[in-house]
Design a protein around this motif. Structure first.
Motif, PDB file in Angstrom:
ATOM      1  N   ARG A 120       0.834  -1.206   0.000  1.00 27.05           N
ATOM      2  CA  ARG A 120       0.000   0.000   0.000  1.00 27.05           C
ATOM      3  C   ARG A 120       0.871   1.258   0.000  1.00 27.05           C
ATOM      4  O   ARG A 120       0.604   2.201  -0.746  1.00 27.05           O
ATOM      5  N   ARG A 121       1.906   1.279   0.847  1.00 24.28           N
ATOM      6  CA  ARG A 121       2.792   2.456   0.894  1.00 24.28           C
ATOM      7  C   ARG A 121       3.459   2.703  -0.457  1.00 24.28           C
ATOM      8  O   ARG A 121       3.560   3.844  -0.908  1.00 24.28           O
TER       9      ARG A 121
ATOM     10  N   GLU B 284       0.857   4.101  -2.836  1.00 21.28           N
ATOM     11  CA  GLU B 284       0.573   5.504  -2.523  1.00 21.28           C
ATOM     12  C   GLU B 284       1.699   6.399  -3.034  1.00 21.28           C
ATOM     13  O   GLU B 284       1.432   7.498  -3.556  1.00 21.28           O
TER      14      GLU B 284
ATOM     15  N   ASN C 177       1.202   6.682  -6.712  1.00 19.07           N
ATOM     16  CA  ASN C 177       0.032   7.510  -6.986  1.00 19.07           C
ATOM     17  C   ASN C 177       0.292   8.975  -6.655  1.00 19.07           C
ATOM     18  O   ASN C 177      -0.332   9.864  -7.221  1.00 19.07           O
TER      19      ASN C 177
ATOM     20  N   SER D 213      -0.325  10.330  -3.791  1.00 14.13           N
ATOM     21  CA  SER D 213      -1.234  10.750  -2.729  1.00 14.13           C
ATOM     22  C   SER D 213      -1.794   9.513  -2.039  1.00 14.13           C
ATOM     23  O   SER D 213      -1.725   8.409  -2.592  1.00 14.13           O
ATOM     24  N   PRO D 214      -2.361   9.713  -0.851  1.00 10.00           N
ATOM     25  CA  PRO D 214      -2.907   8.559  -0.138  1.00 10.00           C
ATOM     26  C   PRO D 214      -4.058   7.908  -0.915  1.00 10.00           C
ATOM     27  O   PRO D 214      -4.816   8.582  -1.607  1.00 10.00           O
ATOM     28  N   LEU D 215      -4.169   6.609  -0.773  1.00  2.92           N
ATOM     29  CA  LEU D 215      -5.308   5.884  -1.329  1.00  2.92           C
ATOM     30  C   LEU D 215      -6.470   6.050  -0.364  1.00  2.92           C
ATOM     31  O   LEU D 215      -6.270   6.395   0.799  1.00  2.92           O
TER      32      LEU D 215
ATOM     33  N   ALA E  83      -6.768  -2.071  -1.616  1.00  7.00           N
ATOM     34  CA  ALA E  83      -5.822  -1.101  -2.176  1.00  7.00           C
ATOM     35  C   ALA E  83      -4.915  -1.761  -3.209  1.00  7.00           C
ATOM     36  O   ALA E  83      -4.693  -1.212  -4.294  1.00  7.00           O
TER      37      ALA E  83
ATOM     38  N   SER F 117      -5.538  -0.744  -7.085  1.00  8.72           N
ATOM     39  CA  SER F 117      -4.425   0.064  -7.583  1.00  8.72           C
ATOM     40  C   SER F 117      -3.673  -0.607  -8.724  1.00  8.72           C
ATOM     41  O   SER F 117      -3.048   0.069  -9.534  1.00  8.72           O
TER      42      SER F 117
END
Length: 72
Positions: free
Chosen positions: A19-20, A23, A26, A28-30, A39, A43
């Motif tokens: 997840r990190r 993010e 991306n 930005s935070p999911l 996620a 993603s």
């Protein structure tokens, strides 16, 4: 076979790390309402984004699925 798990076991720490990374890709935070499995799946394109996801992500939804290629 009481107590036997059927199905995949998803370790928490590796998925939190995934997840990190996603993010970071991306930028930005999911969505916080996504658990780490969701996620990872959404993603990477293994699960489609919903209309609610797209609304929450705004313009960044166009960058999904996330990939390292997108940041090069």
């Amino acid at each position: 076979m009481s107590g036997t798990r059927i199905g995949p076991v998803r370790p928490r720490r590796p998925l939190a790390q995934v997840r990190r990374v996603l993010e970071d890709l991306n930028g930005s935070p999911l969505p916080a309402r996504w658990d780490d499995v969701t996620a990872a799946r959404r993603s990477t394109g293994r699960e489609p984004l919903t209309a609610e996801d797209r609304a929450e992500l705004g313009a960044s939804a166009a960058a999904f699925p996330c990939s390292a290629e997108a940041v090069r």
